[in-house]
Design an enzyme around this catalytic site. Structure first.
Site, PDB file in Angstrom:
ATOM      1  N   TYR A 327       0.840  -1.201   0.000  1.00 62.29           N
ATOM      2  CA  TYR A 327       0.000   0.000   0.000  1.00 62.29           C
ATOM      3  C   TYR A 327       0.868   1.242   0.000  1.00 62.29           C
ATOM      4  O   TYR A 327       2.035   1.223   0.403  1.00 62.29           O
ATOM      5  CB  TYR A 327      -0.951   0.010   1.198  1.00 62.29           C
ATOM      6  CG  TYR A 327      -0.287   0.200   2.553  1.00 62.29           C
ATOM      7  CD1 TYR A 327      -0.061   1.470   3.072  1.00 62.29           C
ATOM      8  CD2 TYR A 327       0.101  -0.904   3.316  1.00 62.29           C
ATOM      9  CE1 TYR A 327       0.532   1.634   4.309  1.00 62.29           C
ATOM     10  CE2 TYR A 327       0.696  -0.741   4.560  1.00 62.29           C
ATOM     11  CZ  TYR A 327       0.912   0.529   5.056  1.00 62.29           C
ATOM     12  OH  TYR A 327       1.509   0.700   6.286  1.00 62.29           O
ATOM     13  N   CYS A 328       0.300   2.348  -0.483  1.00 62.17           N
ATOM     14  CA  CYS A 328       0.945   3.662  -0.433  1.00 62.17           C
ATOM     15  C   CYS A 328      -0.170   4.706  -0.336  1.00 62.17           C
ATOM     16  O   CYS A 328      -1.331   4.368  -0.098  1.00 62.17           O
ATOM     17  CB  CYS A 328       1.843   3.893  -1.653  1.00 62.17           C
ATOM     18  SG  CYS A 328       0.982   3.811  -3.231  1.00 62.17           S
ATOM     19  N   THR A 329       0.144   5.964  -0.533  1.00 62.40           N
ATOM     20  CA  THR A 329      -0.837   7.028  -0.298  1.00 62.40           C
ATOM     21  C   THR A 329      -2.020   6.958  -1.253  1.00 62.40           C
ATOM     22  O   THR A 329      -3.177   6.929  -0.834  1.00 62.40           O
ATOM     23  CB  THR A 329      -0.159   8.405  -0.412  1.00 62.40           C
ATOM     24  OG1 THR A 329       0.964   8.449   0.452  1.00 62.40           O
ATOM     25  CG2 THR A 329      -1.134   9.513  -0.039  1.00 62.40           C
ATOM     26  N   ILE A 357      -4.190   4.476   0.436  1.00 68.63           N
ATOM     27  CA  ILE A 357      -4.769   4.757   1.753  1.00 68.63           C
ATOM     28  C   ILE A 357      -5.932   5.733   1.634  1.00 68.63           C
ATOM     29  O   ILE A 357      -6.920   5.641   2.373  1.00 68.63           O
ATOM     30  CB  ILE A 357      -3.684   5.318   2.689  1.00 68.63           C
ATOM     31  CG1 ILE A 357      -2.511   4.346   2.791  1.00 68.63           C
ATOM     32  CG2 ILE A 357      -4.243   5.604   4.072  1.00 68.63           C
ATOM     33  CD1 ILE A 357      -1.266   4.956   3.415  1.00 68.63           C
TER      34      ILE A 357
END
Length: 463
Positions: A327-329, A357
């Protein structure tokens, strides 16, 4: 000689007069070009040392190097040898790399400033009609910040760049937009009506075929960015790997927030998640995960996304025969990050959180992500829950509001609570606290972290 490089203590950084004597026409170089030369010297030094590593030296033992008929078991020793014996070669390599880099920069600046008359398409065809909107509504009022990306083939990135610049200027948007032959990546802020017009314009462009759901939104506005920056780059997210070599098409399987939530829920329910066959991998930088992360995640201690490939290379056994959830932003770093991890052929499965996210918090504000979400604008963070997982770097009190280090030239972020700030503790590290005038790459708080000599231009949105 100037102070030594923090990455390679024996790689002496030449001073300004030495650089000016070396480089073309003896022209005096300003600070930005001196820093650019020093960066290329560090890269050249690192590449030279790496070329001396003996093949297979890490198999069952420590790495070793061989140079000039001598064997070196300690990294510091080979650094000293190279600095003392091969300084001239390093200088020539650095000079050549510096000249090539300058040529690329000059070409990019030339292309980026290409006049509209030379464009193959009239970008005004893609501009929205704003005649019915009072100009005041485009400049003042409640606002939004938009975050988006689209991977697709862009044959004429400079045409798209010119359109984006004109579009943002017409709508009074600020922010950053990166355009490349592999797609577009942007984060912009404006009034709500300006943001809506921008989304409509991008969605109606025949090249991108985007839906409104592809945009992540948060409260903000044009004040969240100091200016508008639109440019053409090699990559739409600065990873430092040629998109033609490592394509986003090799990315892992996308999971909707609901699917991702179930996977994390199953991981959390295990008796010992640290010994699970599933790895929950945070693809962001250490300062992002310090103030917010998923429960039971693996958060790499990297300072830039361009360091992620090296992190994977050094820790590849962590992922062997595992199911990896990334996951990342906003999702874009996972596209390239998962492609790189898959290229190692060690994982059982590689998945990534679709929409990042941002989209997860829209669906699960009280889910498994706790703390703030770091954003790359002057807000630094947005929140979906009340948890504070960051701490003041001075007293250890709960605190997660970043501010820039107050030392001149330093660009590092610092978590310093109000009580400590009132006592003058506003610097990011002891060196800066002592009042030293530092450049952003020479800060004490960076020295102790892995420094990978593969920096790329990070000027642009990252999510």
């Amino acid at each position: 000689m100037a102070s030594v490089c923090s990455e390679f203590p024996c790689c002496d950084l030449v001073d300004a007069s030495s650089i000016n004597n070396e480089l073309k026409d003896g022209k005096q170089l300003g600070a930005p070009l001196r820093r650019f030369y020093n960066l290329n010297k560090r890269k050249s030094f690192a590449a030279f040392v790496a070329s001396k590593r003996e093949a297979g030296s890490e198999e069952g033992g420590a790495p070793s190097w061989r140079c000039c008929g001598r064997a070196f078991a300690a990294e510091a020793s080979v650094h000293q040898h190279v600095a003392r014996t091969h300084g001239g070669e390093i200088q020539r390599l650095a000079r050549a790399q510096y000249e090539r880099g300058l040529s690329r920069r000059e070409e990019e600046e030339k292309n980026d400033s290409e006049p509209r008359g030379s464009l193959s398409v009239d970008v005004s065809l893609w501009m929205p009609d704003v005649s019915h909107v009072p100009n005041e509504q485009l400049e003042k009022g409640p606002g939004k910040v938009l975050l988006y990306y689209r991977y697709c083939r862009v044959d004429e990135p400079h045409v798209v760049c010119a359109w984006q610049r004109a579009l943002c200027q017409r709508l009074h948007l600020t922010g950053k937009v990166r355009v490349a032959t592999e797609g577009i990546n942007g984060t912009v802020g404006g009034t709500r009506i300006a943001a809506e017009l921008y989304v409509d314009a991008v969605c109606s462009h025949p090249l991108f075929r985007m839906d409104k759901d592809d945009f992540k939104t948060s409260d903000g506005g044009p004040e969240c960015f100091p200016e508008l920056k639109v440019g053409v780059f090699k990559e739409i997210v600065p990873m430092g790997l040629d998109p033609d070599v490592l394509s986003y098409r090799l990315a892992g399987v996308h999971l909707e927030p609901e699917e991702f939530h179930k996977e994390v829920e199953a991981l959390a329910a295990e008796a010992d998640p640290s010994r699970s066959d599933t790895v929950l991998l945070d693809c962001r930088n250490f300062y992002e995960s310090k103030i917010g992360q998923f429960s039971h995640c693996l958060a790499p201690d990297i300072r830039k996304f361009s360091y992620f490939p090296d992190y994977v290379d050094r820790n590849v056994e962590l992922f062997r025969d595992k199911k990896v959830l990334m996951y990342c932003t906003g999702g874009i770093r996972c596209e390239r990050g998962s492609a790189y991890l898959r290229s190692k052929n060690v994982c059982k499965e590689v998945y990534q959180l679709k929409g990042g996210i941002h989209k997860y918090l829209e669906r699960f504000p009280d889910g498994f992500y706790r703390g703030k979400l770091f954003v790359f604008d002057e807000r630094y963070a947005i929140s979906a829950n009340d948890d504070v997982i960051g701490v003041c770097r001075y007293c250890g009190a709960p605190w997660d509001r970043y501010r820039l280090c107050t030392t001149r030239f330093c660009c590092q972020l610092v978590l310093s609570c109000p009580a400590c700030r009132s006592e003058g503790r506003t610097a990011c590290c002891p060196g800066c606290l002592a009042g030293g005038a530092r450049r952003k790459e020479e800060c004490d708080c960076t020295d102790g972290r892995p420094r990978i000599p593969q920096d790329v231009d990070g000027d642009g949105p990252l999510h």
